[in-house]
Design a protein around this motif. Structure first.
Motif, short mmCIF file in Angstrom:
data_model
loop_
_atom_site.label_atom_id
_atom_site.label_comp_id
_atom_site.label_asym_id
_atom_site.label_seq_id
_atom_site.Cartn_x
_atom_site.Cartn_y
_atom_site.Cartn_z
N CYS A 1 49.70 5.38 73.72
CA CYS A 1 50.74 4.68 74.21
C CYS A 1 50.50 3.32 74.61
CB CYS A 1 51.13 5.42 75.36
SG CYS A 1 52.51 4.65 76.46
N GLY A 2 51.33 2.50 74.32
CA GLY A 2 51.29 1.21 74.89
C GLY A 2 51.17 0.75 76.55
N HIS A 3 51.69 1.55 77.10
CA HIS A 3 51.41 1.59 78.73
C HIS A 3 50.13 1.71 79.09
CE1 HIS A 3 55.73 1.65 79.66
NE2 HIS A 3 56.16 2.73 79.04
N ASN B 1 59.60 -0.43 73.67
CA ASN B 1 59.44 0.49 72.53
C ASN B 1 60.26 0.96 71.34
OD1 ASN B 1 60.61 2.21 74.25
ND2 ASN B 1 58.52 3.23 74.98
N ALA B 2 61.51 0.43 71.76
CA ALA B 2 62.72 0.60 70.99
C ALA B 2 63.30 2.04 71.02
CB ALA B 2 62.28 0.38 69.31
N VAL B 3 62.72 2.62 72.25
CA VAL B 3 63.36 4.03 72.44
C VAL B 3 63.30 4.25 73.89
CG1 VAL B 3 62.88 5.24 70.32
CG2 VAL B 3 61.06 5.20 72.09
N LEU C 1 51.27 -5.53 71.07
CA LEU C 1 50.03 -4.86 71.28
C LEU C 1 49.50 -4.28 69.97
CD1 LEU C 1 50.92 -2.88 74.38
CD2 LEU C 1 49.92 -4.93 74.52
N ALA C 2 49.87 -4.89 68.84
CA ALA C 2 49.62 -4.24 67.53
C ALA C 2 48.22 -4.36 67.29
CB ALA C 2 50.63 -5.10 66.44
N THR C 3 47.33 -5.61 67.47
CA THR C 3 46.26 -5.68 67.15
C THR C 3 45.22 -6.20 68.35
OG1 THR C 3 46.50 -8.20 66.68
CG2 THR C 3 46.84 -6.69 64.99
N LEU D 1 56.01 -6.02 72.90
CA LEU D 1 56.19 -5.05 71.78
C LEU D 1 55.27 -3.69 71.98
CD1 LEU D 1 57.40 -7.02 68.89
CD2 LEU D 1 58.79 -5.99 70.59
N SER D 2 55.51 -2.51 72.11
CA SER D 2 54.68 -1.76 72.59
C SER D 2 54.97 -0.20 71.80
CB SER D 2 54.77 -1.47 74.09
OG SER D 2 53.95 -0.35 74.48
N PRO D 3 53.65 0.39 71.31
CA PRO D 3 53.96 1.71 70.28
C PRO D 3 54.18 3.00 71.27
CG PRO D 3 51.72 1.11 70.68
CD PRO D 3 52.36 0.01 71.30
#
Ligand SMILES: Cc1ncc(C[n+]2csc(CCOP(=O)(O)OP(=O)(O)O)c2C)c(N)n1
Ligand code: SF4
Lengths: 250, 356
Positions: free
Chosen positions: A22-24, A122-124, A178-180, A210-212
């Protein structure tokens, strides 16, 4: 032996409850490091959201005040207006920031409220189980857009950061990812810049990250970083959208 | 303005001036008739004394700004009218849960819906039953004169700090517009509990949290009982009321706020015709002065509740008397302000009917 990795002072020794990947978790650490490095602990107040990060105060070892869903920027305004010497930041998800809290966010930005928002896209809707968010991209399946988001039914992804960048009250507006590992480091720098903007009294600062959310994207953690880079970053281009460097008169 | 003087003042201005002299540091609000004179007064006055006035983008934003200021440790207030107070309910629930002090002025207008902008008492339930969600209560003062509006607005900031609770001043359009001579005075200093909960940066102290989320059900239950104990204390210490010519009264009219002013006029009229009638006026509508109402049943056998609504406070009166006396009701909802003559005719009707 040199210590190269340690817990930031502003993080309590409490393990994160966030899902693996998780990005958080990453972002909490970055924010804490910035607070440490800028030596802000004694004057900073954080406003966590209703969302997956609702328990942020269990992790951050700083003063924190909960806000109702979406009301972060209004609560932050109350704090900043009564304690201008304090550094105030909201930490908000996309539902919190760009659906239920759109009015509070836009108007705080437009007033040039001297606060900082860290906006986790995170788009959701993570916390409530993966429903559609204002930022869900076209075609993206969620539990309430089971056929994929359709523009003619559910409307378009909302780019609140772009909107805010057009407001005169906004001083620093940027989007990172947070992709890389490199992008994670860039995110940290951006957060620092946002706090510096507030310290200089320049106006509203906003960092969209932007976070997964592998859990609700229903993919593996590895795949989620790929999805972030290949899909979300396409819809939401990274970069600094606005940067004001001198104070405006009244 | 001088320290203490008698001046003619409009209700809305009295509220504003009392707040300023009570040390209110921040006002946040959104315009709505019939209370716009409050934010207008505050916008001028707060600037004069170098404090914060901010017009929020909505009532929701305004009450949450109040919450932020209260958590930061300063005295803060907002004001609104019925539709706006509905929007503030989420914030009120959070203030109660987080035990943060705040003052909320509610100038009740006709409803439901947009209703109208005339004086009404249709929001008694919302004010006294906790219009927001969750098991909470909130002190509510219902002044009937401009002096009381001034005094209770000032006092409500202390009550808010003592009990760490939102406090509401419930008025109506009539109260806001009325002009009366009042004594403006400074706030009397009293001992208040230290604000050891406020957030101003964890400088040389452990970090603090202000929150309402309590996931553990046992902890949540304990928090609810803790709040209950606080509310019980308020029930003991806060009730206030006025009795007017009740000593020998066979019939007592019970009314609050503007309705009580009208009722007082009616009592004076029927007294001049020899009818032994008195007035009981709750000043706090939560906590309701139920013990005082109950003790009235020893001397008076007929109660007539009069409200500018279809009947809401009458429930509290009936609960308080629990069947001991006849409890009648007369109401004029929708923004109608009946005359004392009309109310005295109603009193006379019951006087005959009940063969008093
Ligand atoms: C008034 C209100 N409505 C709905 C909710 C339920 N709720 C809690 S968090 C949330 C959305 C969370 O999504 P987001 O803001 O994107 O944050 P994330 O959990 O994804 O980090 C919702 C709808 C609430 N707490 N309050
Ligand atoms: S649901 Fe998504 S946003 Fe929430 S903790 Fe899990 S991965 Fe993170």
């Amino acid at each position: 032996m040199k210590k190269i990795f340690s817990r930031p002072e502003c993080l309590k020794p409490t393990p994160f409850h966030y899902c693996p990947g998780c990005g958080h978790s990453i972002l909490h650490r970055l924010v804490a490091e910035v607070i440490d490095e800028m030596n802000l602990r004694g004057r900073i107040i954080g406003i966590p959201p209703a969302g997956c990060a609702v328990l942020a105060y269990d992790y951050f070892d700083i003063d924190m005040c909960e806000a109702a869903h979406g009301r972060g920027c209004a609560v932050a305004t109350g704090f900043k207006r009564s304690r201008p010497e304090c550094i105030i930041f909201t930490y908000q998800g996309d539902g919190d920031m760009a659906a239920i809290g759109t009015a509070e966010t836009l108007h705080a930005a437009n007033r040039g409220e001297n606060i900082t928002s860290i906006f986790v896209n995170n788009a959701v809707y993570g916390m409530t189980g993966g429903q559609m968010a204002p930022t869900t991209i076209l075609g993206q399946k969620t539990t309430t857009s089971p056929f994929g988001r359709r523009s003619n039914v559910e409307g378009y992804p909302l780019k609140i950061t772009e909107i805010i960048s057009t407001l005169p009250g906004a001083a620093y507006v940027a989007r990172t990812s947070l992709a890389t590992p490199a992008k994670v480091m860039a995110t940290k720098k951006t957060i620092k810049k946002a706090f510096e903007t507030q310290l200089a009294g320049l106006g509203y600062s906003l960092v969209e990250v932007l976070s997964p959310c592998p859990t609700n994207w229903k993919i593996s953690s590895i795949e989620s970083f790929k999805y972030l880079e290949e899909r979300l970053e396409l819809e939401y281009p990274l970069g600094v959208m606005k940067e004001v460097t001198t104070e405006k008169g009244s | 303005m001088n320290k203490r003087e008698t001046i003619l003042m409009k209700g809305a201005d009295a509220i504003g001036e009392a707040a300023v002299r009570a040390g209110c540091s921040c006002y946040f609000g959104y315009p709505i008739t019939p209370q716009n004179e409050i934010p207008e007064y505050m916008s001028r006055r707060m600037d004069e004394v170098g404090r914060v006035f901010l017009q929020g983008e909505s009532e929701i934003a305004s009450i949450n700004m109040v919450l932020g200021a209260a958590a930061a440790g300063v005295r803060a207030m907002t004001s609104s009218s019925s539709p706006g107070i509905s929007l503030k309910q989420e914030g009120l629930s959070f203030l109660a849960a987080m035990e943060l002090p705040a003052v909320i002025i509610n100038i009740n207008r006709g409803g439901p819906g947009l209703g109208n902008i005339a004086p009404s008492q249709g929001d008694y339930y919302q004010a006294t039953r906790g219009g927001g969600h969750g098991d909470y209560r909130m002190p509510v003062y219902a002044p009937a004169t401009i002096q009381e509006l001034y005094d209770f607005t000032m006092e409500s900031f202390d009550v808010a700090d003592i009990y760490r609770t939102p406090v509401m001043i419930l008025g109506d359009g009539m109260m806001g517009q009325l002009v009366e001579p009042i004594i403006v005075h400074e706030r009397e200093e009293i001992d208040l509990p230290p604000k050891d909960y406020i957030l101003n940066g964890a400088q040389e102290r452990p970090s603090r949290i202000i929150k309402s989320l309590i996931l553990d059900t046992r902890e949540m239950e304990e928090h609810n009982w803790k709040l209950k104990r606080k509310y019980d204390l308020m029930r003991t210490l806060l009730p206030r009321y006025e009795e007017f010519m009740t000593d020998d009264a066979k019939l007592v009219i019970i009314a609050y706020g503007t309705a009580a002013r009208i009722a007082k006029g009616a009592v004076k009229r029927v007294r001049s015709n020899g009818l032994k009638v008195g007035l009981f006026r709750p000043i706090t509508v939560w906590p309701f002065p139920d013990e005082a109402v109950l003790s009235l049943t020893k001397k008076s056998k007929v109660f007539l509740v009069f409200e500018m609504s279809t009947g809401q406070m009458v429930d509290d009166v009936r609960l308080a008397v629990s069947g001991r006396v006849d409890c009648e009701f007369y109401g004029r909802p929708g923004g109608i302000i009946p005359s004392p003559q009309e109310i005295s005719r109603i009193i006379e009707r019951y006087w005959m009917q009940k063969e008093l």
